[in-house]
Design a protein around this motif. Structure first.
Motif, mmCIF file in Angstrom:
data_model
loop_
_atom_site.group_PDB
_atom_site.id
_atom_site.type_symbol
_atom_site.label_atom_id
_atom_site.label_comp_id
_atom_site.label_asym_id
_atom_site.label_seq_id
_atom_site.Cartn_x
_atom_site.Cartn_y
_atom_site.Cartn_z
ATOM 1 N N THR A 1 0.840 -1.197 0.000
ATOM 2 C CA THR A 1 0.000 0.000 0.000
ATOM 3 C C THR A 1 0.876 1.248 0.000
ATOM 4 O OG1 THR A 1 -0.150 -0.229 2.398
ATOM 5 C CG2 THR A 1 -1.947 -1.140 1.110
ATOM 6 N N ASP A 2 0.239 2.407 0.008
ATOM 7 C CA ASP A 2 0.987 3.661 -0.128
ATOM 8 C C ASP A 2 1.592 4.189 1.167
ATOM 9 O OD1 ASP A 2 -1.236 4.594 1.198
ATOM 10 O OD2 ASP A 2 -1.890 5.927 -0.401
ATOM 11 N N GLY A 3 1.264 3.610 2.305
ATOM 12 C CA GLY A 3 1.840 4.050 3.571
ATOM 13 C C GLY A 3 1.136 5.227 4.211
ATOM 14 N N ASP A 4 0.133 5.788 3.541
ATOM 15 C CA ASP A 4 -0.582 6.944 4.082
ATOM 16 C C ASP A 4 -2.063 6.675 4.321
ATOM 17 O OD1 ASP A 4 1.667 8.659 3.986
ATOM 18 O OD2 ASP A 4 1.334 8.966 1.846
ATOM 19 N N SER A 5 -2.635 5.752 3.598
ATOM 20 C CA SER A 5 -4.081 5.550 3.592
ATOM 21 C C SER A 5 -4.514 4.441 4.537
ATOM 22 C CB SER A 5 -4.537 5.189 2.179
ATOM 23 O OG SER A 5 -4.096 6.139 1.262
ATOM 24 N N TYR A 6 -5.814 4.405 4.793
ATOM 25 C CA TYR A 6 -6.418 3.299 5.525
ATOM 26 C C TYR A 6 -6.705 2.201 4.507
ATOM 27 C CZ TYR A 6 -6.986 6.276 9.564
ATOM 28 O OH TYR A 6 -6.737 7.082 10.639
ATOM 29 N N ASN A 7 -6.189 1.010 4.733
ATOM 30 C CA ASN A 7 -6.324 -0.103 3.799
ATOM 31 C C ASN A 7 -6.809 -1.326 4.564
ATOM 32 O OD1 ASN A 7 -4.743 1.231 1.484
ATOM 33 N ND2 ASN A 7 -3.389 1.410 3.232
ATOM 34 N N TYR A 8 -7.737 -2.063 3.992
ATOM 35 C CA TYR A 8 -8.262 -3.232 4.693
ATOM 36 C C TYR A 8 -8.921 -4.193 3.721
ATOM 37 C CZ TYR A 8 -12.153 0.056 4.555
ATOM 38 O OH TYR A 8 -13.077 0.974 4.150
ATOM 39 N N ASP A 9 -9.314 -5.343 4.251
ATOM 40 C CA ASP A 9 -9.966 -6.412 3.491
ATOM 41 C C ASP A 9 -9.159 -6.839 2.272
ATOM 42 O OD1 ASP A 9 -12.006 -6.636 5.283
ATOM 43 O OD2 ASP A 9 -13.389 -5.370 4.185
ATOM 44 N N ALA A 10 -7.875 -7.040 2.462
ATOM 45 C CA ALA A 10 -7.011 -7.482 1.365
ATOM 46 C C ALA A 10 -7.285 -8.946 1.039
ATOM 47 C CB ALA A 10 -5.544 -7.301 1.745
ATOM 48 N N GLN A 11 -7.280 -9.256 -0.237
ATOM 49 C CA GLN A 11 -7.477 -10.619 -0.721
ATOM 50 C C GLN A 11 -6.435 -10.910 -1.789
ATOM 51 O OE1 GLN A 11 -10.092 -12.959 -0.199
ATOM 52 N NE2 GLN A 11 -10.853 -11.744 1.492
ATOM 53 N N VAL A 12 -5.883 -12.098 -1.756
ATOM 54 C CA VAL A 12 -4.991 -12.528 -2.830
ATOM 55 C C VAL A 12 -5.844 -12.745 -4.076
ATOM 56 C CG1 VAL A 12 -3.472 -14.382 -3.602
ATOM 57 C CG2 VAL A 12 -3.366 -13.585 -1.234
ATOM 58 N N ILE A 13 -5.365 -12.280 -5.213
ATOM 59 C CA ILE A 13 -6.089 -12.474 -6.473
ATOM 60 C C ILE A 13 -5.699 -13.846 -7.027
ATOM 61 C CG2 ILE A 13 -6.481 -11.615 -8.807
ATOM 62 C CD1 ILE A 13 -5.595 -8.838 -7.768
ATOM 63 N N PRO A 14 -6.665 -14.757 -7.207
ATOM 64 C CA PRO A 14 -6.339 -16.076 -7.765
ATOM 65 C C PRO A 14 -5.714 -15.926 -9.160
ATOM 66 C CG PRO A 14 -8.578 -16.051 -6.898
ATOM 67 C CD PRO A 14 -8.086 -14.630 -6.894
ATOM 68 N N PRO A 15 -4.801 -16.833 -9.526
ATOM 69 C CA PRO A 15 -4.119 -16.718 -10.820
ATOM 70 C C PRO A 15 -5.057 -16.567 -12.017
ATOM 71 C CG PRO A 15 -3.036 -18.369 -9.480
ATOM 72 C CD PRO A 15 -4.282 -17.955 -8.737
ATOM 73 N N ALA A 16 -6.135 -17.333 -12.065
ATOM 74 C CA ALA A 16 -7.055 -17.235 -13.212
ATOM 75 C C ALA A 16 -7.672 -15.841 -13.297
ATOM 76 C CB ALA A 16 -8.145 -18.296 -13.106
ATOM 77 N N ALA A 17 -8.050 -15.286 -12.166
ATOM 78 C CA ALA A 17 -8.632 -13.941 -12.149
ATOM 79 C C ALA A 17 -7.583 -12.895 -12.507
ATOM 80 C CB ALA A 17 -9.234 -13.647 -10.779
ATOM 81 N N LEU A 18 -6.355 -13.080 -12.024
ATOM 82 C CA LEU A 18 -5.287 -12.130 -12.323
ATOM 83 C C LEU A 18 -4.984 -12.113 -13.822
ATOM 84 C CD1 LEU A 18 -3.277 -10.075 -11.276
ATOM 85 C CD2 LEU A 18 -1.719 -11.952 -10.736
ATOM 86 N N LYS A 19 -4.997 -13.275 -14.445
ATOM 87 C CA LYS A 19 -4.774 -13.335 -15.899
ATOM 88 C C LYS A 19 -5.850 -12.551 -16.644
ATOM 89 C CE LYS A 19 -2.701 -17.907 -15.842
ATOM 90 N NZ LYS A 19 -2.850 -19.287 -16.318
ATOM 91 N N THR A 20 -7.089 -12.668 -16.200
ATOM 92 C CA THR A 20 -8.186 -11.925 -16.826
ATOM 93 C C THR A 20 -7.998 -10.427 -16.623
ATOM 94 O OG1 THR A 20 -9.697 -13.778 -16.509
ATOM 95 C CG2 THR A 20 -10.694 -11.603 -16.850
ATOM 96 N N MET A 21 -7.609 -10.032 -15.419
ATOM 97 C CA MET A 21 -7.409 -8.610 -15.128
ATOM 98 C C MET A 21 -6.272 -8.020 -15.960
ATOM 99 S SD MET A 21 -7.828 -8.857 -11.039
ATOM 100 C CE MET A 21 -8.308 -7.238 -10.517
ATOM 101 N N LEU A 22 -5.245 -8.813 -16.212
ATOM 102 C CA LEU A 22 -4.099 -8.323 -16.979
ATOM 103 C C LEU A 22 -4.430 -8.089 -18.452
ATOM 104 C CD1 LEU A 22 -1.215 -10.409 -15.391
ATOM 105 C CD2 LEU A 22 -1.634 -7.950 -15.139
ATOM 106 N N LYS A 23 -5.595 -8.516 -18.886
ATOM 107 C CA LYS A 23 -6.031 -8.249 -20.262
ATOM 108 C C LYS A 23 -6.613 -6.845 -20.403
ATOM 109 C CE LYS A 23 -7.050 -13.088 -21.186
ATOM 110 N NZ LYS A 23 -8.110 -14.074 -21.421
ATOM 111 N N ARG A 24 -6.935 -6.215 -19.282
ATOM 112 C CA ARG A 24 -7.489 -4.857 -19.313
ATOM 113 C C ARG A 24 -6.428 -3.884 -19.811
ATOM 114 N NH1 ARG A 24 -12.591 -4.345 -19.225
ATOM 115 N NH2 ARG A 24 -12.331 -2.297 -18.346
ATOM 116 N N PRO A 25 -6.820 -2.876 -20.589
ATOM 117 C CA PRO A 25 -5.838 -1.948 -21.163
ATOM 118 C C PRO A 25 -4.887 -1.308 -20.145
ATOM 119 C CG PRO A 25 -7.969 -1.613 -22.181
ATOM 120 C CD PRO A 25 -8.178 -2.595 -21.060
#
Length: 110
Positions: A39-63
């Motif tokens: 994270t950026d070290g300044d913000s409130y961050n929560y509810d982190a989830q690991v992105i499953p490989p299949a979903a990450l591959k789909t996301m990487l197709k986004r421009p």
């Protein structure tokens, strides 16, 4: 044995006085330098989830992400990802994606 999964859940009835951050590291970590700030070290961050490989591959197709990595980077373990809720601008809760690049010098891009 099934796929290893994990998540970090966070709940509070009030906003803590300090921002919360999310970190990642390989299991088992070889040294403290393996731990990366996701994270950026300044913000409130929560509810982190690991992105499953299949979903990450789909996301990487986004421009916006296509130039960052490829499906073969995910398959080889060079790139992993997390998604989290972050309050960065005017307390607006938005989803942010953090990509961890496991190169010779690991780095994170949010």
């Amino acid at each position: 044995m099934g796929e290893a999964r994990g998540s970090i859940g966070f709940f509070a009835t009030y906003r803590p006085p300090v921002p919360l951050d999310v970190y990642s590291c390989p299991i088992p970590p070889a040294s403290k330098q393996d731990e990366l700030h996701m994270t950026d070290g300044d913000s409130y961050n929560y509810d982190a989830q690991v992105i499953p490989p299949a979903a990450l591959k789909t996301m990487l197709k986004r421009p916006k992400l296509a130039s960052e990595a490829t499906a073969s980077d995910v398959d080889s373990g060079r790139v992993t990802g997390m998604i989290m809720v972050s309050e960065r601008t005017h307390n607006l809760e938005t989803l942010h994606i953090a990509l961890r690049f496991n190169d010779d010098t690991p780095k994170v891009k949010v």
